[in-house]
Design a protein around this motif. Structure first.
Motif, PDB file in Angstrom:
ATOM      1  N   HIS A 347      32.157 -51.161 -18.872  1.00  0.00           N
ATOM      2  CA  HIS A 347      33.347 -50.408 -19.237  1.00  0.00           C
ATOM      3  C   HIS A 347      34.321 -50.271 -18.072  1.00  0.00           C
ATOM      4  O   HIS A 347      35.522 -50.081 -18.274  1.00  0.00           O
ATOM      5  CB  HIS A 347      32.901 -49.014 -19.711  1.00  0.00           C
ATOM      6  CG  HIS A 347      33.862 -48.298 -20.564  1.00  0.00           C
ATOM      7  ND1 HIS A 347      34.271 -47.013 -20.322  1.00  0.00           N
ATOM      8  CD2 HIS A 347      34.502 -48.678 -21.699  1.00  0.00           C
ATOM      9  CE1 HIS A 347      35.104 -46.621 -21.260  1.00  0.00           C
ATOM     10  NE2 HIS A 347      35.264 -47.604 -22.116  1.00  0.00           N
ATOM     11  N   TYR A 360      34.979 -53.652 -15.677  1.00  0.00           N
ATOM     12  CA  TYR A 360      35.924 -54.145 -16.685  1.00  0.00           C
ATOM     13  C   TYR A 360      35.649 -55.606 -17.036  1.00  0.00           C
ATOM     14  O   TYR A 360      36.539 -56.457 -16.978  1.00  0.00           O
ATOM     15  CB  TYR A 360      37.373 -54.010 -16.199  1.00  0.00           C
ATOM     16  CG  TYR A 360      37.726 -52.696 -15.584  1.00  0.00           C
ATOM     17  CD1 TYR A 360      38.034 -51.599 -16.374  1.00  0.00           C
ATOM     18  CD2 TYR A 360      37.730 -52.540 -14.195  1.00  0.00           C
ATOM     19  CE1 TYR A 360      38.359 -50.388 -15.800  1.00  0.00           C
ATOM     20  CE2 TYR A 360      38.057 -51.326 -13.621  1.00  0.00           C
ATOM     21  CZ  TYR A 360      38.365 -50.253 -14.430  1.00  0.00           C
ATOM     22  OH  TYR A 360      38.674 -49.043 -13.856  1.00  0.00           O
ATOM     23  N   PHE A 383      40.201 -57.751 -18.217  1.00  0.00           N
ATOM     24  CA  PHE A 383      40.484 -56.715 -19.202  1.00  0.00           C
ATOM     25  C   PHE A 383      41.434 -55.675 -18.622  1.00  0.00           C
ATOM     26  O   PHE A 383      42.202 -55.065 -19.348  1.00  0.00           O
ATOM     27  CB  PHE A 383      39.188 -56.016 -19.627  1.00  0.00           C
ATOM     28  CG  PHE A 383      38.283 -56.882 -20.456  1.00  0.00           C
ATOM     29  CD1 PHE A 383      38.392 -56.901 -21.822  1.00  0.00           C
ATOM     30  CD2 PHE A 383      37.318 -57.679 -19.855  1.00  0.00           C
ATOM     31  CE1 PHE A 383      37.553 -57.690 -22.600  1.00  0.00           C
ATOM     32  CE2 PHE A 383      36.474 -58.459 -20.621  1.00  0.00           C
ATOM     33  CZ  PHE A 383      36.596 -58.478 -21.992  1.00  0.00           C
ATOM     34  N   ARG A 394      42.456 -52.459 -20.601  1.00  0.00           N
ATOM     35  CA  ARG A 394      41.440 -52.565 -21.633  1.00  0.00           C
ATOM     36  C   ARG A 394      40.050 -52.368 -21.012  1.00  0.00           C
ATOM     37  O   ARG A 394      39.829 -52.718 -19.857  1.00  0.00           O
ATOM     38  CB  ARG A 394      41.531 -53.920 -22.329  1.00  0.00           C
ATOM     39  CG  ARG A 394      42.926 -54.232 -22.864  1.00  0.00           C
ATOM     40  CD  ARG A 394      42.912 -55.506 -23.693  1.00  0.00           C
ATOM     41  NE  ARG A 394      44.242 -55.972 -23.995  1.00  0.00           N
ATOM     42  CZ  ARG A 394      45.011 -55.508 -24.977  1.00  0.00           C
ATOM     43  NH1 ARG A 394      44.561 -54.521 -25.736  1.00  0.00           N
ATOM     44  NH2 ARG A 394      46.201 -56.002 -25.202  1.00  0.00           N
ATOM     45  N   ARG A 395      39.117 -51.826 -21.816  1.00  0.00           N
ATOM     46  CA  ARG A 395      37.795 -51.525 -21.286  1.00  0.00           C
ATOM     47  C   ARG A 395      36.738 -51.957 -22.298  1.00  0.00           C
ATOM     48  O   ARG A 395      36.579 -51.330 -23.343  1.00  0.00           O
ATOM     49  CB  ARG A 395      37.667 -50.030 -20.985  1.00  0.00           C
ATOM     50  CG  ARG A 395      38.768 -49.503 -20.089  1.00  0.00           C
ATOM     51  CD  ARG A 395      38.518 -48.085 -19.657  1.00  0.00           C
ATOM     52  NE  ARG A 395      37.484 -48.024 -18.632  1.00  0.00           N
ATOM     53  CZ  ARG A 395      37.095 -46.890 -18.046  1.00  0.00           C
ATOM     54  NH1 ARG A 395      37.627 -45.739 -18.410  1.00  0.00           N
ATOM     55  NH2 ARG A 395      36.156 -46.917 -17.121  1.00  0.00           N
ATOM     56  N   PRO A 396      35.993 -53.029 -22.007  1.00  0.00           N
ATOM     57  CA  PRO A 396      34.966 -53.484 -22.959  1.00  0.00           C
ATOM     58  C   PRO A 396      33.852 -52.465 -23.110  1.00  0.00           C
ATOM     59  O   PRO A 396      33.347 -51.925 -22.133  1.00  0.00           O
ATOM     60  CB  PRO A 396      34.460 -54.791 -22.338  1.00  0.00           C
ATOM     61  CG  PRO A 396      34.835 -54.717 -20.895  1.00  0.00           C
ATOM     62  CD  PRO A 396      36.073 -53.887 -20.819  1.00  0.00           C
ATOM     63  N   ASP A 411      37.021 -53.307 -27.274  1.00  0.00           N
ATOM     64  CA  ASP A 411      37.679 -52.541 -26.209  1.00  0.00           C
ATOM     65  C   ASP A 411      38.060 -51.180 -26.784  1.00  0.00           C
ATOM     66  O   ASP A 411      38.875 -51.096 -27.696  1.00  0.00           O
ATOM     67  CB  ASP A 411      38.911 -53.317 -25.727  1.00  0.00           C
ATOM     68  CG  ASP A 411      40.070 -52.434 -25.284  1.00  0.00           C
ATOM     69  OD1 ASP A 411      39.804 -51.435 -24.601  1.00  0.00           O
ATOM     70  OD2 ASP A 411      41.229 -52.750 -25.633  1.00  0.00           O
TER      71      ASP A 411
END
Length: 425
Positions: A347, A360, A383, A394-396, A411
């Motif tokens: 994340h 990320y 990301f 963006r954050r997986p 995400d």
């Protein structure tokens, strides 16, 4: 319950009737892979976008994607968007969802598991399930509470996994960083740590039994600060990713800021009943390559007197990357090197200053016979601007493998879901 489409409108009945097998050959990838970087031979579509904080994913045998939603709070008095579960379908099999259906809404939800003709979800205090009839995509009846009254606050998400025998493994994360609660001296937390009786571990319940409380379960393993990512592996074992502790740099006589940014490791663990993984007394040092004693419990970054008997991780990763999901790759669409290994969604950090924030990304971990068989490789990144990109932050947070062997990545910051396929080009 009203169904809605991303690009039009469909009824729940038409969603049910239009199920089709996925055809990877028709996938049309985005020119820039939807903003992420992938290895040569791979490409990605933007499968869906602007969802309210999608977390974990489950893909059915016909390619339908169920998505757990944390939901979003409103701003400036505006109403927020409730969490729950939505279903996404790619009706023309081009790699982009063109139909979206609200399955259940109204609660924050990090997890979703399909088991025994039911859909299991959670709301930070309870695990409950909805009956699902074959051929239908929405619940066939009201929710049935499996476990309730779980501890609130702190690391609140009650992520879980369900084994083939119906064992329900629930992550109950710690309430604190290192057992020092409100009013405690953060450098002299209680010993023994009272949280370990009800938190910082994985509890086992019966997935088919209603009306359980924590007292009806058994503590399967102890000493895990928070294991948002948890899954059942192809070996039928329970696997998890532990979030390491924070604030080592608050001991400046022992650690500098760089050490605190890189440590402790995030840990991949294979869970065995009765094992203890060390929190809060231990952490895994990326310098010493072993579990060492926490400074709050007399450690100096090297000593391991208290931790020698604790269970070491299968693999370790840089500090504060925040792993939120993991999935084994058992399909055959990707090159042979990926088969049997793990994909892990990190994340990303918030607390590595003065070092750059990092993580990320999605990494690939080679595995063999229940052990790491090589160093991890970054599989998908860019990301976040903090990791080299120049787009949205963006954050997986969620991963799943589809029946066609594609990898889905969610995400939860901007609400995007990617579908990653291998083309060889």
């Amino acid at each position: 319950m009203r169904a809605r489409s991303i690009f039009g409108s469909l009824t729940a009945v038409s969603i049910m009737m239009m199920a089709q097998p996925v055809d990877a050959q028709r996938v049309k990838c985005a020119p820039d892979n939807g903003g992420i970087n992938l290895p040569a031979g791979f490409c990605a579509t933007v499968f869906a976008d602007s969802l309210p904080a999608p977390r974990h994913l489950r893909v059915t045998s016909n390619g339908d994607v169920y998505v757990s939603l944390l939901g979003r709070g409103g701003r400036s008095g505006a109403p927020g968007t409730p969490g729950g579960v939505v279903l996404l379908r790619d009706t023309n099999r081009d790699g982009k969802a063109d139909a979206q259906l609200d399955v259940v809404r109204g609660f924050a939800n990090s997890e979703i598991v399909m088991f025994d003709n039911h859909m299991y979800v959670e709301n930070t205090r309870s695990v409950f399930r909805f009956p699902m009839k074959r051929g239908q995509v929405t619940p066939a009846g009201p929710a049935d509470t499996i476990v309730s009254g779980l501890p609130a606050g702190g690391h609140a998400a009650k992520t879980f996994a369900i084994a083939r025998d119906g064992s329900l493994y629930v992550n109950i994360g710690s309430a604190t960083n290192v057992c020092a609660g409100r009013g405690s001296d953060v450098k002299r937390p209680p010993d023994p740590c009272p949280e370990l009786t009800t938190r910082a571990g994985i509890w086992r319940f019966d997935a088919r039994k209603s009306g359980q409380t924590q007292a009806d379960g058994t503590r399967f393993v102890a000493g895990l600060r928070n294991a948002i990512g948890i899954t059942i592996g192809p070996d039928n074992a329970v696997w998890a990713m532990q979030h390491g502790r924070d604030a080592l740099q608050s001991w400046p006589d022992l650690f500098d800021a760089k050490y605190g940014a890189e440590n402790p490791a995030e840990e991949l663990v294979r869970l065995k009943s009765g094992d203890d993984y060390g929190w809060p007394y231990c952490y895994y040092s990326n310098v010493e390559k072993k579990l060492v004693d926490a400074p709050e419990y007399g450690g100096d970054g090297k000593s391991a007197a208290r931790c020698a008997s604790k269970t070491a991780p299968v693999a370790a990763y840089p500090g504060h990357w925040a792993p939120n999901d993991l999935t084994f790759y058992t399909a055959s669409a990707f090159p042979a090197k990926y088969r049997g290994g793990l994909f892990i969604a990190f994340h990303g950090s918030w607390n590595r200053a003065p070092e750059p924030q990092a993580g990320y990304r999605v990494v690939y971990q080679p595995m063999r016979d229940g052990k790491a068989s090589g160093a991890y490789e970054t599989f998908a990144d860019q990301f976040s601007p903090n990791s080299g990109g120049d787009g949205p932050n963006r954050r997986p947070g969620g991963l799943a493998v589809g029946p066609d062997g594609a990898l889905y990545i969610a995400d939860d910051a901007t609400g995007r879901i990617w579908k990653v396929v291998y083309t060889g080009r």
